[in-house]
Write a protein that holds these residues in place. Structure first.
Motif, mmCIF file in Angstrom:
data_model
loop_
_atom_site.group_PDB
_atom_site.id
_atom_site.type_symbol
_atom_site.label_atom_id
_atom_site.label_comp_id
_atom_site.label_asym_id
_atom_site.label_seq_id
_atom_site.Cartn_x
_atom_site.Cartn_y
_atom_site.Cartn_z
ATOM 1 N N ARG A 9 -41.422 33.739 11.058
ATOM 2 C CA ARG A 9 -41.661 34.606 10.169
ATOM 3 C C ARG A 9 -40.823 35.879 10.423
ATOM 4 O O ARG A 9 -40.502 36.373 11.537
ATOM 5 C CB ARG A 9 -43.011 35.184 10.187
ATOM 6 C CG ARG A 9 -44.096 33.965 9.976
ATOM 7 C CD ARG A 9 -45.470 34.739 9.862
ATOM 8 N NE ARG A 9 -46.151 35.695 10.691
ATOM 9 C CZ ARG A 9 -46.586 35.492 11.754
ATOM 10 N NH1 ARG A 9 -46.788 34.086 12.105
ATOM 11 N NH2 ARG A 9 -46.924 36.258 12.806
ATOM 12 N N ILE A 10 -40.166 36.433 9.452
ATOM 13 C CA ILE A 10 -39.494 37.744 9.750
ATOM 14 C C ILE A 10 -40.452 38.933 9.242
ATOM 15 O O ILE A 10 -40.710 39.019 8.224
ATOM 16 C CB ILE A 10 -38.246 37.831 8.741
ATOM 17 C CG1 ILE A 10 -37.645 36.500 9.106
ATOM 18 C CG2 ILE A 10 -37.333 39.041 9.154
ATOM 19 C CD1 ILE A 10 -36.820 36.356 10.549
ATOM 20 N N ALA A 70 -38.001 38.193 14.330
ATOM 21 C CA ALA A 70 -38.649 36.809 13.922
ATOM 22 C C ALA A 70 -39.597 36.422 15.122
ATOM 23 O O ALA A 70 -39.499 36.624 16.219
ATOM 24 C CB ALA A 70 -37.207 35.987 14.055
ATOM 25 N N ARG A 71 -40.623 35.959 14.480
ATOM 26 C CA ARG A 71 -41.723 35.363 15.243
ATOM 27 C C ARG A 71 -41.922 34.195 15.003
ATOM 28 O O ARG A 71 -41.898 33.472 13.855
ATOM 29 C CB ARG A 71 -43.015 36.218 14.572
ATOM 30 C CG ARG A 71 -43.194 37.623 15.262
ATOM 31 C CD ARG A 71 -44.673 37.797 14.750
ATOM 32 N NE ARG A 71 -44.904 38.876 15.364
ATOM 33 C CZ ARG A 71 -45.611 39.025 16.625
ATOM 34 N NH1 ARG A 71 -45.760 37.681 17.183
ATOM 35 N NH2 ARG A 71 -46.013 40.163 17.504
ATOM 36 N N GLN A 150 -31.172 33.495 10.190
ATOM 37 C CA GLN A 150 -32.497 34.237 9.639
ATOM 38 C C GLN A 150 -32.630 35.543 9.558
ATOM 39 O O GLN A 150 -33.075 36.054 8.562
ATOM 40 C CB GLN A 150 -33.776 33.342 9.823
ATOM 41 C CG GLN A 150 -33.932 32.012 9.408
ATOM 42 C CD GLN A 150 -35.313 31.357 9.594
ATOM 43 O OE1 GLN A 150 -36.293 31.929 9.127
ATOM 44 N NE2 GLN A 150 -35.390 29.991 10.025
ATOM 45 N N LEU A 151 -32.573 36.100 10.780
ATOM 46 C CA LEU A 151 -32.475 37.466 10.872
ATOM 47 C C LEU A 151 -31.416 38.274 10.028
ATOM 48 O O LEU A 151 -31.700 39.038 9.271
ATOM 49 C CB LEU A 151 -32.384 38.036 12.382
ATOM 50 C CG LEU A 151 -33.743 37.967 12.925
ATOM 51 C CD1 LEU A 151 -33.376 38.196 14.560
ATOM 52 C CD2 LEU A 151 -35.032 38.972 12.647
ATOM 53 N N ALA A 180 -19.831 37.194 9.651
ATOM 54 C CA ALA A 180 -19.096 36.915 8.383
ATOM 55 C C ALA A 180 -19.583 36.192 7.531
ATOM 56 O O ALA A 180 -19.544 36.201 6.460
ATOM 57 C CB ALA A 180 -17.573 36.108 8.982
ATOM 58 N N ARG A 181 -20.696 35.040 7.892
ATOM 59 C CA ARG A 181 -21.462 34.312 7.140
ATOM 60 C C ARG A 181 -22.299 35.195 6.280
ATOM 61 O O ARG A 181 -22.881 34.879 5.225
ATOM 62 C CB ARG A 181 -22.185 33.174 7.948
ATOM 63 C CG ARG A 181 -21.187 32.172 8.326
ATOM 64 C CD ARG A 181 -21.862 30.889 8.609
ATOM 65 N NE ARG A 181 -22.742 30.931 9.644
ATOM 66 C CZ ARG A 181 -22.449 30.401 11.028
ATOM 67 N NH1 ARG A 181 -20.896 30.018 11.322
ATOM 68 N NH2 ARG A 181 -23.254 30.410 12.100
ATOM 69 N N GLY A 182 -22.692 36.381 6.844
ATOM 70 C CA GLY A 182 -23.454 37.357 6.029
ATOM 71 C C GLY A 182 -22.698 38.136 5.054
ATOM 72 O O GLY A 182 -23.314 39.078 4.529
#
Ligand SMILES: CC(C)(COP(=O)(O)OP(=O)(O)OC[C@H]1O[C@@H](n2cnc3c(N)ncnc32)[C@H](O)[C@@H]1OP(=O)(O)O)[C@@H](O)C(=O)NCCC(=O)NCCS
Length: 212
Positions: A9-10, A70-71, A150-151, A180-182
């Motif tokens: 979960r974020i 992130a949990r 994910q973050l 870079a992927r973001g």
């Protein structure tokens, strides 16, 4: 909750979780090249010092920006902080707090090196308003399993939502690929205390921000 995926979960960082998040950042970032160059290799000394510094920084960013975690079922496994436009440089009170922390840890001697480091970072900041990312880290045993991605996806969604540019510095080439992927692009590369640093910008989205 901001997002979910593969049992993660974020979420926004809760106040009572600040010490745990700071401890994670300290453990995961203690061997980043700049930290080694500034503070040396004595982990028993370095980790509590870094944890204290990150705790103060996370409290600041919970107040003026965003801190995402992130949990999984067991607890926090990743952390990323974001300073809002115009707040990249912490104020005098925060700096004095940091000097006090260095003094308590018998590390006041490294203050000039930290000042040189931060001066290079400041000189290279883009002139356009931006959200400044960092610190960011994933728990050591969970690295390379998609938590950071994910973050980063949640950070980029937030940047798109507010219509803001994102900016960050990193001292590790492996991290450049992740950012870079973001959608972050390298806009400068500089030596900081002899350590290579990459400066990366993600332009604001073309469409206007969503209304709150
Ligand atoms: C950088 C970091 C946050 C990435 O999170 P992550 O969960 O390991 O990353 P993901 O598994 O989602 O994505 C993997 C990508 O992250 C990057 N990466 C950086 N350090 C990595 C590591 N120790 N292990 C695996 N991937 C790493 C690579 O680009 C990798 O892509 P690749 O598979 O093409 O090499 C995390 O590895 C970490 O905490 N590193 C140490 C502290 C640090 O450098 N923080 C960032 C400071 S700018």
């Amino acid at each position: 909750m901001i997002g979910t995926g593969r049992s993660l979960r974020i979420e926004s960082l809760a106040g009572h979780d600040v010490p745990a998040a700071a401890a994670l950042l300290a453990a995961s970032m203690r061997d980043n090249p700049l930290h080694r160059r500034v503070f040396g290799h004595d982990d028993a000394r370095l980790q509590p010092l870094l944890a204290g510094a990150f705790e103060a920084l996370l409290r600041l960013r919970r107040d003026d920006g965003r801190v995402l975690v992130a949990r999984n079922g067991a607890g926090i496994v990743g952390v990323v902080a974001m300073a809002p436009p115009g707040r990249c440089q912490p104020g005098l009170r925060f700096r004095l707090h940091m000097l006090g922390l260095l003094a308590r840890h018998g590390a006041l001697g490294v203050a000039p090196r930290i000042a040189r480091w931060l001066a290079v970072w400041k000189r290279n900041e883009p002139k356009i308003p931006h959200w400044h990312l960092g610190p960011a880290a994933v728990e050591r045993s969970r690295q390379g399993q998609g938590v950071g991605t994910q973050l980063m996806t949640a950070v980029c969604a937030e940047l798109d939502r507010v219509g803001g540019a994102g900016y960050l510095e990193t001292d590790k080439e492996a991290n450049v690929r992740l950012y870079a992927r973001g959608g972050f692009r390298v806009i400068a590369q500089r030596e900081v205390l002899g350590i290579h640093n990459w400066f990366m910008l993600r332009p604001p989205p073309a469409r206007p921000p969503e209304r709150a």
